[in-house]
Design an enzyme around this catalytic site. Structure first.
Site, mmCIF file in Angstrom:
data_model
loop_
_atom_site.group_PDB
_atom_site.id
_atom_site.type_symbol
_atom_site.label_atom_id
_atom_site.label_comp_id
_atom_site.label_asym_id
_atom_site.label_seq_id
_atom_site.Cartn_x
_atom_site.Cartn_y
_atom_site.Cartn_z
ATOM 1 N N ARG A 245 0.842 -1.196 0.000
ATOM 2 C CA ARG A 245 0.000 0.000 0.000
ATOM 3 C C ARG A 245 0.880 1.250 0.000
ATOM 4 O O ARG A 245 0.580 2.234 -0.689
ATOM 5 C CB ARG A 245 -0.927 0.015 1.217
ATOM 6 C CG ARG A 245 -1.718 1.314 1.324
ATOM 7 C CD ARG A 245 -2.695 1.331 2.478
ATOM 8 N NE ARG A 245 -3.377 2.618 2.534
ATOM 9 C CZ ARG A 245 -4.386 2.911 3.363
ATOM 10 N NH1 ARG A 245 -4.819 1.990 4.206
ATOM 11 N NH2 ARG A 245 -4.943 4.099 3.352
ATOM 12 N N ASN B 33 -10.650 -4.385 -0.815
ATOM 13 C CA ASN B 33 -10.423 -3.301 -1.765
ATOM 14 C C ASN B 33 -9.448 -3.726 -2.847
ATOM 15 O O ASN B 33 -8.702 -4.680 -2.661
ATOM 16 C CB ASN B 33 -9.880 -2.078 -1.015
ATOM 17 C CG ASN B 33 -10.989 -1.218 -0.439
ATOM 18 O OD1 ASN B 33 -12.030 -1.045 -1.051
ATOM 19 N ND2 ASN B 33 -10.759 -0.687 0.758
ATOM 20 N N CYS C 134 -19.121 -2.247 0.587
ATOM 21 C CA CYS C 134 -18.155 -1.247 1.035
ATOM 22 C C CYS C 134 -18.836 -0.407 2.111
ATOM 23 O O CYS C 134 -20.015 -0.060 1.979
ATOM 24 C CB CYS C 134 -17.726 -0.357 -0.135
ATOM 25 S SG CYS C 134 -16.672 1.030 0.331
ATOM 26 N N ASP C 135 -18.086 -0.070 3.148
ATOM 27 C CA ASP C 135 -18.702 0.689 4.239
ATOM 28 C C ASP C 135 -18.618 2.201 4.046
ATOM 29 O O ASP C 135 -19.089 2.955 4.881
ATOM 30 C CB ASP C 135 -18.074 0.299 5.583
ATOM 31 C CG ASP C 135 -16.616 0.729 5.708
ATOM 32 O OD1 ASP C 135 -16.020 1.131 4.696
ATOM 33 O OD2 ASP C 135 -16.069 0.654 6.822
ATOM 34 N N HIS D 231 -16.828 3.916 -4.523
ATOM 35 C CA HIS D 231 -15.969 5.076 -4.279
ATOM 36 C C HIS D 231 -16.126 6.140 -5.369
ATOM 37 O O HIS D 231 -15.235 6.967 -5.562
ATOM 38 C CB HIS D 231 -14.485 4.669 -4.163
ATOM 39 C CG HIS D 231 -14.169 3.975 -2.874
ATOM 40 N ND1 HIS D 231 -12.895 3.586 -2.510
ATOM 41 C CD2 HIS D 231 -14.963 3.598 -1.835
ATOM 42 C CE1 HIS D 231 -12.922 3.000 -1.323
ATOM 43 N NE2 HIS D 231 -14.166 2.993 -0.901
ATOM 44 N N TYR E 157 -14.708 10.091 -1.743
ATOM 45 C CA TYR E 157 -13.557 9.744 -2.569
ATOM 46 C C TYR E 157 -13.551 10.486 -3.908
ATOM 47 O O TYR E 157 -12.524 10.482 -4.596
ATOM 48 C CB TYR E 157 -13.515 8.231 -2.805
ATOM 49 C CG TYR E 157 -12.987 7.460 -1.626
ATOM 50 C CD1 TYR E 157 -11.634 7.179 -1.496
ATOM 51 C CD2 TYR E 157 -13.833 7.014 -0.623
ATOM 52 C CE1 TYR E 157 -11.134 6.463 -0.410
ATOM 53 C CE2 TYR E 157 -13.346 6.314 0.471
ATOM 54 C CZ TYR E 157 -12.003 6.043 0.571
ATOM 55 O OH TYR E 157 -11.515 5.366 1.640
ATOM 56 N N ARG F 186 -0.845 7.995 3.883
ATOM 57 C CA ARG F 186 -1.852 7.368 4.735
ATOM 58 C C ARG F 186 -1.403 5.976 5.197
ATOM 59 O O ARG F 186 -1.688 5.560 6.326
ATOM 60 C CB ARG F 186 -3.182 7.284 3.974
ATOM 61 C CG ARG F 186 -4.304 6.541 4.693
ATOM 62 C CD ARG F 186 -4.753 7.230 5.954
ATOM 63 N NE ARG F 186 -5.798 6.462 6.630
ATOM 64 C CZ ARG F 186 -6.178 6.641 7.879
ATOM 65 N NH1 ARG F 186 -5.625 7.586 8.613
ATOM 66 N NH2 ARG F 186 -7.125 5.896 8.411
#
Length: 455
Positions: free
Chosen positions: A95, A150, A172-173, A202, A268, A288
């Protein structure tokens, strides 16, 4: 359909989200009875660190639930009724690369949006298909996979193409988190809201927010014009999303709605509609991913070590809408409740002016045989065009993964709205190929010096 109590497997058992999800399950045991919880992860060491914390959460609520920790898929899935999938291929070290490589080229660095999301998708599609095949081989024939890995839109499109008959519900939350914020602003619990929404994961918009049949979107517009999609005191909205990067994300809904006030955007969309401002405020050396590794990850693993040493478990994990939403959806699948939730489904005419086979995110009634989407109708030209471009980028990325096609991957990166030019797309893709050699399928060029390359 099977009867409770259920056997539940959590694929990605070593995730720092696992204790919070299990806590959400435990406080709802009367609603969703469980006979066994199984953790499954290919990273046994990480999972073994998290597992005692999970077991403590279970035993605080039940002595009867069997608890199994394994890296053997047959043990994990045999006879299972539900599988919660939370896959992170490459973990946080990859990531970090997803975020930092684009930033080196002046492009948005984010885990699910832009080049980072495309890179993550290339890593995740084929492992997700492998997981589906394992569940199909070992689990109950009517088992459901509730997938929240994801990048959800790309993973859902890959699954649609490669395993079209799989019993997978992609969720997706993020829309639910937005609804939690709306509820905090309006002074009502999010469960009191009924929303209309259309888009891709998103990448979508709320068009109505009903409370007792009254549309509260006008009231939300006025609030957002001052504070964004947060209460005036951000810490009162949700502690999980109260760190600086999330506060900025929710506040950025204000400039989007200042320009396009008709609908309330998924947060997003900031990465696609205002990428220059996002890059300007991103630190290319501390993204992040670093924030999470030095925050949530470090805190939970330290708590796990302390618990192992002292038997005392500190409050190191958060139970929020992420876990609550998964339990809500699983209950509706298990008991044919037909509850209305925002989920990803094959379009099939739900959004009239998007392709029939597109994977879209819309309200749907969740039944024991899967989601029944609500028909949205035709969306405005501006939104349709944005959606078509994003959809094309995601679909090309899936085709590149399946075919091992370099040119299609480059097209996917070039089409993404966060990427300004073809040259940016190529430079980022080529650097990402090197970084992802252990994870991506090989991407072969079809052309060289004007000639087709013979295979």
């Amino acid at each position: 359909m099977f009867k409770p109590p259920f056997i539940l497997s959590i694929a990605g058992g070593g995730s720092t989200y696992t204790p919070g999800i299990v806590k959400s399950l435990m406080v709802r045991l009367q609603d969703f009875p469980l006979a066994e919880i199984r953790l499954y992860d290919i990273d046994a060491a990480r999972q073994d660190t998290i597992a005692p914390v999970v077991e403590k959460v279970i035993r605080d609520h039940s002595q009867d639930i069997k608890f199994t920790v394994t890296s053997d898929p047959e043990v994990a899935f045999s006879g299972a009724h539900f599988v919660f999938a939370q896959m992170r291929v490459g973990q946080y070290k990859m990531r970090e690369q997803d975020e930092k490589i684009p930033l080196r080229h002046g492009v948005v660095g984010q885990e699910t949006c832009g080049p980072g999301g495309l890179a993550y998708g290339l890593r995740t599609i084929l492992p997700m298909v492998e997981l589906i095949d394992l569940v199909d081989r070992y689990a109950h024939e009517k088992a459901w996979i509730v997938n929240y890995s994801n990048p959800a839109a790309i993973v859902a499109e890959g699954v649609r193409r490669l395993r079209p008959n799989a019993r997978v519900l992609n969720i997706c939350d993020m829309p639910v988190a937005a609804m939690r914020n709306m509820g905090a602003i309006l002074g009502v619990d999010r469960h009191k809201l009924e929303v209309d929404y259309f888009g891709l994961n998103h990448f979508g918009w709320f068009t109505r927010v009903l409370v007792d049949s009254e549309d509260k979107l006008p009231e939300l517009r006025r609030h957002i014009a001052k504070y964004g999609l947060l209460t005036e005191d951000a810490a009162k909205t949700d502690p999980q999303h109260s760190d600086p990067s999330w506060v900025k994300t929710w506040r950025n809904i204000k400039p989007i709605m200042d320009n396009f006030p008709e609908y309330l955007p998924n947060p997003y969309l900031q990465y696609y509609l205002m990428p220059n401002q996002i890059v300007e405020h991103q630190n290319p050396d501390y993204t992040r991913a670093n924030e999470v590794m030095n925050g949530r990850e470090k805190k939970l693993f330290a708590a796990a070590e302390e618990y192992k040493r002292t038997g005392i478990l500190s409050d190191a994990f958060h139970v929020g809408v992420h876990g609550e939403f998964i339990v809500d959806v699983a209950r509706s699948l298990a008991f044919n409740l037909r509850q209305r939730h925002l989920v990803m489904v094959e379009n099939r005419g739900a959004i009239v002016n998007l392709p029939y086979d597109a994977v879209v995110e819309v309200p749907a009634y969740i039944t024991s045989e899967g989601p029944e989407p609500v028909r949205v109708g035709q969306v405005p030209l501006f939104h349709q065009t944005l959606l078509q471009q994003q959809l094309a980028s995601e679909q090309l990325l899936v085709e590149a993964t399946i075919e091992g096609n370099y040119e299609k991957a480059l097209q996917a990166f070039t089409l993404n709205r966060t990427v300004p030019t073809m040259e940016h797309a190529k430079a980022i893709l080529d650097e990402m190929i090197e970084a992802n050699r252990d994870y991506w399928p090989a991407l072969q060029k079809a052309w060289q010096d004007g000639e087709a390359i013979k295979k």
